[in-house]
Design an enzyme around this catalytic site. Sequence first.
Site, mmCIF file in Angstrom:
data_model
loop_
_atom_site.group_PDB
_atom_site.id
_atom_site.type_symbol
_atom_site.label_atom_id
_atom_site.label_comp_id
_atom_site.label_asym_id
_atom_site.label_seq_id
_atom_site.Cartn_x
_atom_site.Cartn_y
_atom_site.Cartn_z
ATOM 1 C CG ASP A 13 -1.724 1.210 1.410
ATOM 2 O OD1 ASP A 13 -2.398 1.617 0.457
ATOM 3 O OD2 ASP A 13 -1.665 1.783 2.517
ATOM 4 C CG ASP A 15 -1.863 7.623 0.546
ATOM 5 O OD1 ASP A 15 -0.866 8.316 0.296
ATOM 6 O OD2 ASP A 15 -2.852 7.553 -0.215
ATOM 7 C CG ASP A 175 -1.819 2.020 6.588
ATOM 8 O OD1 ASP A 175 -2.357 2.988 7.167
ATOM 9 O OD2 ASP A 175 -1.982 1.800 5.379
#
Length: 230
Positions: A13, A15, A175
């Site tokens: 990922d 961001d 995250d």
Amino acid sequence: MREFRAVEAVIFDLDGTLVDSAPDIHTAAAKLLTERGHASPDLSTVKGFVGNGVAALVERLLDWAGETQDATARQAATLRFHQIYQASPAALSRPFDSVPQTLQSLAGAGYRLGLCTNKPLAPARAVLAQLGLADPIEAVVGGDSLPVRKPDAEPLLHVARALGASPEAIVYVGDSEVDSATAQAAGIAFALFTEGYRKSPPEQIPHHARFAHFAELQALLERFPASPGI
């Protein structure tokens, strides 16, 4: 218990995982709301709005501001956010500690690297390039690359196919709850970076392994076939 084979590819990922991009997203959000006559949320609030793509982010911003506009007005606001953000997507963003070194080390060790993000493709590529992260990453899918976005499995599987790796030999690193759900939908193992933009305690987010610093990641991958399933 999930069946593993040695990890061949790692998909990330963006961001909240590779990059702390919330300051630039917050700046764009503040400008959008100021133009519409509203106060601005603080940085932590905007972090909580990140993860499901720009349209969802803008919808959450307008809800936070108390706007009850119709779909056409929200589409216009989304377009304006794109314009604001894409003009400066990496002025304040920074890679998390050890990310550049880790990407180079993984690529040097023979791992195929990809990116699967809900950020639109153009700013995602701009952030990677401006922060010096682009070279080791072989395949990138953004939130507007396909008709669907995360947590649908297809964006992650699309990157997997581009890397030429089978799902059981891939680890997806993210995250958030969205990243976890995407990995589960795709049948791909998930490693949770705990210092990003998650909304829940790590224990409540399904994952095969977790880590708090990117300097730990390569060693984690090397022992990943022995990790427990979820």
